[in-house]
Design an enzyme around this catalytic site. Structure first.
Site, mmCIF file in Angstrom:
data_model
loop_
_atom_site.group_PDB
_atom_site.id
_atom_site.type_symbol
_atom_site.label_atom_id
_atom_site.label_comp_id
_atom_site.label_asym_id
_atom_site.label_seq_id
_atom_site.Cartn_x
_atom_site.Cartn_y
_atom_site.Cartn_z
ATOM 1 N N GLN A 98 1.231 4.826 0.926
ATOM 2 C CA GLN A 98 2.025 5.411 2.005
ATOM 3 C C GLN A 98 3.118 4.469 2.475
ATOM 4 O O GLN A 98 3.175 3.299 2.081
ATOM 5 C CB GLN A 98 1.111 5.793 3.168
ATOM 6 C CG GLN A 98 0.244 4.649 3.668
ATOM 7 C CD GLN A 98 -0.847 5.105 4.618
ATOM 8 O OE1 GLN A 98 -0.920 4.639 5.752
ATOM 9 N NE2 GLN A 98 -1.713 6.006 4.145
ATOM 10 N N HIS A 100 5.729 3.933 6.254
ATOM 11 C CA HIS A 100 6.066 4.371 7.606
ATOM 12 C C HIS A 100 7.555 4.159 7.848
ATOM 13 O O HIS A 100 8.127 3.160 7.400
ATOM 14 C CB HIS A 100 5.276 3.582 8.649
ATOM 15 C CG HIS A 100 3.803 3.550 8.395
ATOM 16 N ND1 HIS A 100 3.035 4.691 8.365
ATOM 17 C CD2 HIS A 100 2.966 2.524 8.146
ATOM 18 C CE1 HIS A 100 1.781 4.355 8.117
ATOM 19 N NE2 HIS A 100 1.715 3.046 7.979
ATOM 20 N N GLU A 117 3.295 -2.702 11.246
ATOM 21 C CA GLU A 117 1.902 -3.044 11.456
ATOM 22 C C GLU A 117 1.531 -4.331 10.740
ATOM 23 O O GLU A 117 2.337 -4.909 9.992
ATOM 24 C CB GLU A 117 1.000 -1.902 10.976
ATOM 25 C CG GLU A 117 1.168 -1.554 9.512
ATOM 26 C CD GLU A 117 0.498 -0.238 9.127
ATOM 27 O OE1 GLU A 117 0.084 0.518 10.020
ATOM 28 O OE2 GLU A 117 0.386 0.027 7.914
ATOM 29 N N HIS A 175 2.532 0.571 0.973
ATOM 30 C CA HIS A 175 1.279 -0.155 1.087
ATOM 31 C C HIS A 175 0.095 0.784 0.926
ATOM 32 O O HIS A 175 0.239 2.004 1.034
ATOM 33 C CB HIS A 175 1.192 -0.862 2.447
ATOM 34 C CG HIS A 175 1.279 0.096 3.605
ATOM 35 N ND1 HIS A 175 2.475 0.550 4.110
ATOM 36 C CD2 HIS A 175 0.315 0.696 4.357
ATOM 37 C CE1 HIS A 175 2.254 1.372 5.119
ATOM 38 N NE2 HIS A 175 0.941 1.478 5.285
ATOM 39 N N ARG A 195 2.764 10.087 3.246
ATOM 40 C CA ARG A 195 1.867 9.866 2.117
ATOM 41 C C ARG A 195 2.639 10.025 0.819
ATOM 42 O O ARG A 195 3.248 11.067 0.564
ATOM 43 C CB ARG A 195 0.700 10.855 2.192
ATOM 44 C CG ARG A 195 -0.420 10.565 1.211
ATOM 45 C CD ARG A 195 -1.553 11.572 1.344
ATOM 46 N NE ARG A 195 -2.228 11.484 2.624
ATOM 47 C CZ ARG A 195 -2.387 12.504 3.453
ATOM 48 N NH1 ARG A 195 -1.898 13.696 3.149
ATOM 49 N NH2 ARG A 195 -3.024 12.343 4.590
#
Length: 318
Positions: A98, A100, A117, A175, A195
């Protein structure tokens, strides 16, 4: 100091480590995530402590206490939204590949924030791996072809992991957490995930899970970087910084003796996440158990806390 009731999520890839790690008396299986502190709408954690704030969602605490809880600058930036989300993630099976979006792209797609993250590995099975970053350069068309041909993983940097390894995942970096990994994830308050590839997996109803190929194509950082692993050296009885970014700053402490942490000059809340061992934490007015699996929120008004015992923990703030 506040503790929260975790928001547990059962997933098709979840394992059985979170419940005992958090010392919960539950028979729940396939728990993939424990959202420790979350202000995400529909997934908010509520105060677990006895007293007048018991049962309040973290967003309500922010709206009531404002800068006293999160800090003056954070309250100007984020208003009543709590800006970080902390999770434990237990992967019995591989998570999807996936990406972001960053804040700008997320807003173009109708979301408030993107998602940057980091991961800190709590434990892992022998030989466990995860994907973080590109192994070779891709163009958007190369990426689409690799997804269609089921070869996208061949283009990703695969890392064998051990407990204590840490990875930074800025928005735009492809990642995936691999089977056998048990990690802490610290991230922006956002639940937007595109995804890319899911190994042909089907959901509980037998349907292939949705992919977001085109949304991801617009979000991916197609560049290669020298190193995707956070390079740090753990030290006894002091804090070692893992990452400092516009979204959060995180350090790890490995204590064998009591240590007082001074936050008198910090204009932010602080989250402490115990990852190994145990002891206590005290702010001078109240003392709490602090052992692996515990997460504690310190308001911005906290001047100092003392952590005692043999305990390893993460410290993060904005």
């Amino acid at each position: 100091m506040y503790t929260f009731k975790p928001f547990l999520k059962q997933t098709i890839w979840g394992g059985n480590r979170i419940i005992p790690f958090k010392h919960l008396d539950l028979g729940t299986d396939c728990v993939g995530e424990s959202w420790e502190i979350s202000g995400v709408t529909g997934h908010e954690t509520v105060v677990a402590d006895k007293g007048p704030d018991c049962g309040k969602p973290v967003s309500q605490l922010v709206s009531e206490q404002q800068h006293l809880l999160v800090g003056s600058d954070n309250y100007r930036r984020f208003g009543n939204e709590f800006p970080l989300l902390v999770k434990f993630i237990d992967a019995r099976h591989d998570l999807s590949v996936q990406v972001h979006p960053d804040d700008e792209i997320a807003r173009r797609h109708g979301f408030d924030h993107g998602k940057t993250e980091m991961w800190y590995v709590l434990d892992c099975e022998p030989g466990a791996t995860l994907y973080n970053g590109l192994l070779r350069e891709l163009s958007p068309d190369d990426y689409r072809e690799a997804v269609a041909n089921h070869t996208i993983c061949d283009a990703l940097a695969c890392h064998e992991v051990s407990a204590g390894d840490a990875f930074y995942i800025p928005a735009g970096r492809i990642h995936a957490i691999g089977a056998g990994c048990f990690v802490v994830e610290i991230q922006q308050t956002s639940d937007v995930t595109y995804r890319i590839y899911d190994f042909g997996r089907r959901d509980k109803d037998g349907n292939l899970r949705q992919l977001h190929t085109e949304e991801a194509a617009q979000s991916i950082d197609y560049r290669i970087y020298r190193d995707y692993r956070i390079d740090y050296h753990a030290q006894k009885d002091c804090g070692v910084q893992l990452i400092s970014s516009p979204h959060f700053t995180t350090a790890v402490y490995d204590l064998t003796e009591p240590r007082t942490l001074d936050y008198s000059e910090l204009d932010s809340f602080v989250i402490l996440v115990a990852v190994k061992g145990g002891g206590t934490i005290s702010d001078g007015c109240r003392q709490l158990p602090f052992r692996a699996g515990n997460t504690v929120l310190l308001p911005a008004t906290t001047l100092q806390v003392t952590v005692s015992g043999a305990v390893t923990f993460l410290e993060t703030y904005v």
